[in-house]
Structures are given as structure tokens and as C-alpha cells.
Design a protein around this motif. Structure first.
Motif, PDB file in Angstrom:
ATOM      1  N   ALA A 112      33.045  26.420 -25.637  1.00 38.29           N
ATOM      2  CA  ALA A 112      34.077  26.589 -26.670  1.00 38.29           C
ATOM      3  C   ALA A 112      34.512  28.050 -26.732  1.00 38.29           C
ATOM      4  CB  ALA A 112      33.542  26.138 -28.023  1.00 38.29           C
ATOM      5  N   MET A 113      35.768  28.254 -27.031  1.00 36.49           N
ATOM      6  CA  MET A 113      36.336  29.605 -27.116  1.00 36.49           C
ATOM      7  C   MET A 113      36.979  29.798 -28.488  1.00 36.49           C
ATOM      8  SD  MET A 113      35.764  30.922 -24.094  1.00 36.49           S
ATOM      9  CE  MET A 113      36.845  32.325 -24.013  1.00 36.49           C
ATOM     10  N   ILE A 114      36.684  30.928 -29.110  1.00 38.29           N
ATOM     11  CA  ILE A 114      37.348  31.322 -30.350  1.00 38.29           C
ATOM     12  C   ILE A 114      38.260  32.493 -29.971  1.00 38.29           C
ATOM     13  CG2 ILE A 114      37.046  32.098 -32.726  1.00 38.29           C
ATOM     14  CD1 ILE A 114      35.601  29.419 -32.084  1.00 38.29           C
ATOM     15  N   GLY A 158      21.037  28.714 -29.950  1.00 35.80           N
ATOM     16  CA  GLY A 158      22.078  28.935 -28.953  1.00 35.80           C
ATOM     17  C   GLY A 158      22.399  30.408 -28.745  1.00 35.80           C
ATOM     18  N   ARG A 159      23.537  30.644 -28.050  1.00 40.79           N
ATOM     19  CA  ARG A 159      23.993  32.012 -27.752  1.00 40.79           C
ATOM     20  C   ARG A 159      25.512  32.041 -27.761  1.00 40.79           C
ATOM     21  NH1 ARG A 159      22.599  33.995 -22.314  1.00 40.79           N
ATOM     22  NH2 ARG A 159      23.238  31.907 -21.755  1.00 40.79           N
ATOM     23  N   VAL A 160      26.040  33.131 -28.310  1.00 46.50           N
ATOM     24  CA  VAL A 160      27.487  33.324 -28.360  1.00 46.50           C
ATOM     25  C   VAL A 160      27.789  34.757 -27.926  1.00 46.50           C
ATOM     26  CG1 VAL A 160      29.555  33.267 -29.801  1.00 46.50           C
ATOM     27  CG2 VAL A 160      27.662  31.710 -30.303  1.00 46.50           C
ATOM     28  N   LYS A 161      28.750  34.905 -27.020  1.00 50.50           N
ATOM     29  CA  LYS A 161      29.193  36.239 -26.594  1.00 50.50           C
ATOM     30  C   LYS A 161      30.449  36.584 -27.400  1.00 50.50           C
ATOM     31  CE  LYS A 161      31.147  36.797 -22.581  1.00 50.50           C
ATOM     32  NZ  LYS A 161      31.356  36.887 -21.123  1.00 50.50           N
ATOM     33  N   PHE A 162      30.358  37.653 -28.180  1.00 47.86           N
ATOM     34  CA  PHE A 162      31.480  38.129 -28.990  1.00 47.86           C
ATOM     35  C   PHE A 162      32.103  39.345 -28.339  1.00 47.86           C
ATOM     36  CE2 PHE A 162      29.208  35.728 -32.181  1.00 47.86           C
ATOM     37  CZ  PHE A 162      30.179  35.296 -33.071  1.00 47.86           C
ATOM     38  N   LEU A 163      33.385  39.511 -28.561  1.00 44.01           N
ATOM     39  CA  LEU A 163      34.096  40.740 -28.261  1.00 44.01           C
ATOM     40  C   LEU A 163      34.603  41.231 -29.615  1.00 44.01           C
ATOM     41  CD1 LEU A 163      34.958  42.592 -25.937  1.00 44.01           C
ATOM     42  CD2 LEU A 163      37.122  41.354 -25.877  1.00 44.01           C
ATOM     43  N   GLN A 174      36.617  37.957 -31.041  1.00 48.04           N
ATOM     44  CA  GLN A 174      36.748  36.663 -30.371  1.00 48.04           C
ATOM     45  C   GLN A 174      35.370  36.274 -29.878  1.00 48.04           C
ATOM     46  OE1 GLN A 174      39.523  38.197 -27.369  1.00 48.04           O
ATOM     47  NE2 GLN A 174      38.103  37.448 -25.803  1.00 48.04           N
ATOM     48  N   ALA A 175      35.229  35.011 -29.457  1.00 46.61           N
ATOM     49  CA  ALA A 175      33.899  34.557 -29.045  1.00 46.61           C
ATOM     50  C   ALA A 175      33.995  33.520 -27.937  1.00 46.61           C
ATOM     51  CB  ALA A 175      33.146  33.977 -30.237  1.00 46.61           C
ATOM     52  N   GLU A 176      32.949  33.526 -27.102  1.00 47.21           N
ATOM     53  CA  GLU A 176      32.755  32.523 -26.068  1.00 47.21           C
ATOM     54  C   GLU A 176      31.356  31.949 -26.269  1.00 47.21           C
ATOM     55  OE1 GLU A 176      32.249  32.170 -21.212  1.00 47.21           O
ATOM     56  OE2 GLU A 176      32.884  34.080 -22.096  1.00 47.21           O
TER      57      GLU A 176
END
Length: 160
Positions: free
Chosen positions: A78-80, A96-101, A124-126
């Protein structure tokens, strides 16, 4: 003994214990009458129907007058998209894990970590793994209340 008697005894005990511990001076002790006359709402997550934002994102929202607490379920991939909002945001990843910018800086948020995003900062997030997180917003995201998110189900992105 009535509920109010139990409550009064409990309140006095807490006040006595707190003062004995010399808690910080900013601790506010209100009267029992005030505490019992103040309205409140109890929510149970299990009784709140999830709002399906996209095929990969769903959430459960509890909102007060000034703050909002959200359980968010995100599927891997999912992408934010990049966005900003007035609210300060705290994201607590439970699983879980989320990569933020955030403001151009990349940060990986994993299980047990909390990310604080200041008001007005673009982010934003991936989603790297299936993720369950708690988001806290202050002030509440009024754009989420009573309206669906702007979303694009064709490429599984959502504005959050």
C-alpha cells in the motif's frame, strides 16, 4: 456502600498517594462532583466497523472534540501519497514495517516504534509488510469525519 462512596474513597486515596509521592505541581486534582458530572464516551474497538479506504487500507476511527485515535490496517505494498495536514500526527506501529518520507528524509518505522510528524510537514509512506498501527491526530482530522477519503482504488493509494 454505594458507587459514589466507593468512588469518593478511591479518589481520596489517589489524591493522598499522589501528594505523598510529591508528583509534579502541574497535576490537577478535580473534585469528585466535577469528575462525576463530566460527560464521557466509552468506545470498544470490537464494536466499531472498519472503514475500507482502499482494497489495501482500512481503519477504525474514534474522535473527540480535539483529538482523534485511529486503528489502521495496511497491506504490504500500500502507498500513502505525499500530503500534509494541520494535525500533528503520531504513528505507533504495533505490527509490521512502514517506510516514511518525512520532509525529504526517509525513516523506517518498525514494530514498537512511534513516529511523530509535526503539523504542516509533508510526508508519504510505503507499506513494507502487512501492518497494524495506531495513529493519533491533534487536532482531529475533520476531513476524515463524515466523509470518505479521496482515493484511487486503481493503483491502491489513498490520502491519509
Amino acid at each position: 456502600m454505594s458507587y459514589s462512596s466507593h468512588y469518593n474513597i478511591g479518589w481520596q486515596w489517589y489524591t493522598h498517594r499522589a501528594l505523598a509521592k510529591k508528583e509534579p505541581k502541574n497535576v490537577v486534582f478535580r473534585s469528585v462532583e466535577h469528575a462525576m458530572s463530566t460527560s464521557f464516551t466509552l468506545h470498544r474497538w470490537e464494536n466499531i466497523a472498519p472503514d475500507k479506504v482502499t482494497a489495501m487500507i482500512s481503519r477504525k476511527v474514534v474522535s473527540g472534540a480535539r483529538e482523534m485515535l485511529v486503528q489502521v490496517y495496511l497491506k504490504k505494498g500500500a502507498m500513502i501519497p505525499k500530503h500534509a495536514h494541520e494535525s500533528e500526527q503520531m504513528t505507533y506501529v504495533l505490527q509490521g514495517r512502514v517506510k516514511f518520507l518525512v520532509a525529504g528524509d526517509e525513516v523506517l518505522v518498525s514494530e514498537g516504534e512511534v513516529l511523530v510528524i509535526p503539523s504542516g510537514v509533508e510526508h508519504q509512506a510505503e507499506v513494507l509488510d502487512d501492518t497494524f498501527e495506531i495513529d493519533f491526530f491533534s487536532p482531529a482530522r475533520h476531513d476524515w469525519l463524515g466523509a470518505k477519503l479521496t482515493r484511487d482504488d486503481s493503483n491502491e493509494t489513498a490520502t491519509t
